[in-house]
Design a protein around this motif. Structure first.
Motif, PDB file in Angstrom:
ATOM      1  N   LEU A   7       0.810  -1.214   0.000  1.00 37.43           N
ATOM      2  CA  LEU A   7       0.000   0.000   0.000  1.00 37.43           C
ATOM      3  C   LEU A   7       0.847   1.270   0.000  1.00 37.43           C
ATOM      4  O   LEU A   7       0.312   2.371  -0.080  1.00 37.43           O
ATOM      5  N   LEU A   8       2.157   1.122   0.091  1.00 38.67           N
ATOM      6  CA  LEU A   8       3.022   2.296   0.148  1.00 38.67           C
ATOM      7  C   LEU A   8       3.327   2.810  -1.252  1.00 38.67           C
ATOM      8  O   LEU A   8       3.253   2.076  -2.241  1.00 38.67           O
ATOM      9  N   TYR A   9       3.669   4.084  -1.332  1.00 44.69           N
ATOM     10  CA  TYR A   9       4.045   4.687  -2.606  1.00 44.69           C
ATOM     11  C   TYR A   9       5.550   4.531  -2.818  1.00 44.69           C
ATOM     12  O   TYR A   9       6.338   4.775  -1.905  1.00 44.69           O
ATOM     13  N   SER A  10       5.935   4.162  -4.016  1.00 44.45           N
ATOM     14  CA  SER A  10       7.353   4.042  -4.335  1.00 44.45           C
ATOM     15  C   SER A  10       7.930   5.428  -4.636  1.00 44.45           C
ATOM     16  O   SER A  10       7.194   6.400  -4.817  1.00 44.45           O
ATOM     17  N   GLU A  11       9.250   5.508  -4.708  1.00 45.33           N
ATOM     18  CA  GLU A  11       9.893   6.782  -5.047  1.00 45.33           C
ATOM     19  C   GLU A  11       9.460   7.250  -6.438  1.00 45.33           C
ATOM     20  O   GLU A  11       9.246   8.447  -6.667  1.00 45.33           O
ATOM     21  N   GLU A  12       9.326   6.315  -7.359  1.00 44.28           N
ATOM     22  CA  GLU A  12       8.908   6.672  -8.711  1.00 44.28           C
ATOM     23  C   GLU A  12       7.489   7.222  -8.720  1.00 44.28           C
ATOM     24  O   GLU A  12       7.177   8.178  -9.450  1.00 44.28           O
ATOM     25  N   GLU A  13       6.626   6.614  -7.924  1.00 42.76           N
ATOM     26  CA  GLU A  13       5.239   7.091  -7.848  1.00 42.76           C
ATOM     27  C   GLU A  13       5.166   8.482  -7.238  1.00 42.76           C
ATOM     28  O   GLU A  13       4.390   9.335  -7.693  1.00 42.76           O
ATOM     29  N   GLU A  14       5.969   8.732  -6.223  1.00 46.18           N
ATOM     30  CA  GLU A  14       5.985  10.066  -5.604  1.00 46.18           C
ATOM     31  C   GLU A  14       6.544  11.109  -6.577  1.00 46.18           C
ATOM     32  O   GLU A  14       6.081  12.256  -6.611  1.00 46.18           O
ATOM     33  N   ALA A  15       7.529  10.713  -7.373  1.00 45.07           N
ATOM     34  CA  ALA A  15       8.072  11.637  -8.375  1.00 45.07           C
ATOM     35  C   ALA A  15       7.020  11.948  -9.442  1.00 45.07           C
ATOM     36  O   ALA A  15       6.882  13.097  -9.893  1.00 45.07           O
ATOM     37  N   LEU A  16       6.268  10.921  -9.838  1.00 42.77           N
ATOM     38  CA  LEU A  16       5.182  11.127 -10.798  1.00 42.77           C
ATOM     39  C   LEU A  16       4.126  12.061 -10.215  1.00 42.77           C
ATOM     40  O   LEU A  16       3.642  12.977 -10.893  1.00 42.77           O
ATOM     41  N   ARG A  17       3.782  11.846  -8.957  1.00 40.45           N
ATOM     42  CA  ARG A  17       2.806  12.706  -8.291  1.00 40.45           C
ATOM     43  C   ARG A  17       3.263  14.163  -8.308  1.00 40.45           C
ATOM     44  O   ARG A  17       2.494  15.072  -8.631  1.00 40.45           O
ATOM     45  N   ALA A  18       4.511  14.388  -7.949  1.00 44.44           N
ATOM     46  CA  ALA A  18       5.038  15.754  -7.888  1.00 44.44           C
ATOM     47  C   ALA A  18       4.964  16.422  -9.257  1.00 44.44           C
ATOM     48  O   ALA A  18       4.594  17.601  -9.368  1.00 44.44           O
ATOM     49  N   ALA A  19       5.304  15.680 -10.298  1.00 37.84           N
ATOM     50  CA  ALA A  19       5.286  16.251 -11.645  1.00 37.84           C
ATOM     51  C   ALA A  19       3.869  16.610 -12.077  1.00 37.84           C
ATOM     52  O   ALA A  19       3.625  17.689 -12.635  1.00 37.84           O
ATOM     53  N   VAL A  20       2.924  15.708 -11.814  1.00 36.07           N
ATOM     54  CA  VAL A  20       1.533  15.964 -12.195  1.00 36.07           C
ATOM     55  C   VAL A  20       0.962  17.113 -11.381  1.00 36.07           C
ATOM     56  O   VAL A  20       0.275  18.000 -11.912  1.00 36.07           O
ATOM     57  N   ARG A  21       1.257  17.140 -10.079  1.00 34.68           N
ATOM     58  CA  ARG A  21       0.723  18.214  -9.226  1.00 34.68           C
ATOM     59  C   ARG A  21       1.267  19.569  -9.662  1.00 34.68           C
ATOM     60  O   ARG A  21       0.527  20.559  -9.695  1.00 34.68           O
ATOM     61  N   ASP A  22       2.556  19.630  -9.980  1.00 39.41           N
ATOM     62  CA  ASP A  22       3.144  20.900 -10.441  1.00 39.41           C
ATOM     63  C   ASP A  22       2.454  21.385 -11.705  1.00 39.41           C
ATOM     64  O   ASP A  22       2.148  22.575 -11.850  1.00 39.41           O
ATOM     65  N   LEU A  23       2.223  20.466 -12.629  1.00 44.43           N
ATOM     66  CA  LEU A  23       1.572  20.839 -13.881  1.00 44.43           C
ATOM     67  C   LEU A  23       0.155  21.350 -13.634  1.00 44.43           C
ATOM     68  O   LEU A  23      -0.262  22.377 -14.190  1.00 44.43           O
TER      69      LEU A  23
END
Length: 362
Positions: A7-23
């Motif tokens: 159920l945890l988020y991976s580093e790659e998933e968190e990086a994807l989240r940050a990119a989408v949120r910034d956009l």
């Protein structure tokens, strides 16, 4: 013995989240979304082109051999969390998840390549309210031509291709540019995900495969990942309400300091945390195939209540400003209400869960 879900988020998933949120922070502000809902073009196609093309999110679930990202439902779930937080009016769930899953089930490589390249938007021509176990409406196939009418088709207004179930059991790809296809907008509570009526008067298109398994796979993935969108909605509403109550003062005190409101927010926080676990479990199960039907049913049986309650609490706790059209909370309430019956009602998912675990009502 099956492995425990992650159920945890991976580093790659968190990086994807940050990119989408910034956009989304830069290109999908609440005022802009509200303005679009009041216009004739509620879909934000420039934002979609950036998400789908520049970031490659349209092909997230498409294999790399077909020009996609070859990612999993876990990454798609992270994207949907962020789109939910922004109530972004883009056809991601309908095209990049639901239609894509149907095409994957049929092995429709050419169309998958089109979707991955962000040159085509597809929509499954099944009403947004239909659950994975529900009866799927279909159109007639007469002498190789499709005839009939389907209602409640989400994002059909911007679709280039409709995936249409027919009465011969097949799934057909129909281009909306065909003169025999008429797409008429319907009144929708949630103007950030418009629905439409589709009429086919002799439309033609290739048969992609069997509709039954393809549609069920698509709707199951849609229902499972919809929980992540509902999580994004609920999380934004909780965060924004806490922020507002820390700023608002009454009787020269911060409203957020009142004990009764603290209790309401704490209860909501627990429900959102539970929704996060259910949504993550559904996304993980869609990847691993372990107890997928159970995980999806659990997530959808729970998600609708939490998202709607978060929206209702936010509306009340924002006081008078929450009732204004200028404040975005009404967008979240409408999306939460619409999502509560999308891909099946909570009751339908509870029935599916009871069937899956053999605990049917007497």
């Amino acid at each position: 013995m099956s492995a425990q879900p992650d159920l945890l988020y991976s580093e790659e998933e968190e990086a994807l989240r940050a990119a989408v949120r910034d956009l989304l922070t830069d290109h999908c502000d609440p005022a802009g979304v509200i303005a679009r809902t009041e216009s004739d073009t509620p879909h934000d196609l420039p934002l979609w082109k950036t998400l789908a093309g520049s970031m490659g999110l349209a092909g997230l679930l498409v294999p790399e051999s077909l020009g996609g990202q070859g990612a999993t439902h876990r990454e798609a779930a992270v994207v949907l969390e962020e789109l939910g937080r922004a109530v972004a009016p883009v056809p991601y769930l309908t095209s990049a998840v639901v239609a894509t899953e149907a095409l994957l089930a049929c092995g429709a490589d050419d169309l998958l390549t089109e979707l991955a390249s962000a040159t085509t938007v597809a929509a499954l021509a099944v009403g947004l309210h239909v659950s994975p176990e529900g009866a799927v409406p279909h159109v007639r196939l007469e002498n190789g031509a499709l005839r009939g009418e389907l209602t409640g088709i989400a994002d059909a207004a911007v679709a280039d291709v409709l995936l249409v179930p027919a009465d011969d059991g097949g799934l057909y790809a129909v281009r909306t540019a065909d003169a025999a296809v008429t797409v008429t907008p319907q009144v929708s509570l949630d103007l950030t995900r418009p629905v439409a009526r589709v009429r086919l008067d002799g439309a033609a298109g290739p048969r992609l495969g069997d509709a039954g398994p393809a549609v069920r796979r698509a709707l199951r993935s849609g229902a499972g990942l919809l929980a992540s969108e509902q999580l994004g909605l609920a999380d934004w509403l909780l965060t924004e309400t806490v922020r507002y109550l820390k700023e608002r003062k009454q009787f020269n005190r911060q409203v957020g300091g009142f004990q009764a409101l603290k209790h309401r927010l704490a209860r909501l926080w627990l429900e959102v945390a539970g929704l996060r676990a259910a949504a993550r479990n559904a996304a993980d199960a869609l990847v691993t195939g372990a107890d997928t039907d159970v995980a999806v049913a659990v997530a959808q049986a729970y998600a609708a209540h939490v998202a709607v309650r978060a929206a209702e609490e936010a509306l009340q706790l924002h006081g008078g400003i929450g009732m204004t059209w200028e404040h975005p909370v009404h967008l979240y309430l409408k999306r939460a209400k619409a999502d509560s019956i999308a891909y099946g009602t909570p009751g339908a998912h509870r029935e599916a869960l009871a069937e899956a675990v053999d605990l049917r009502a007497p």
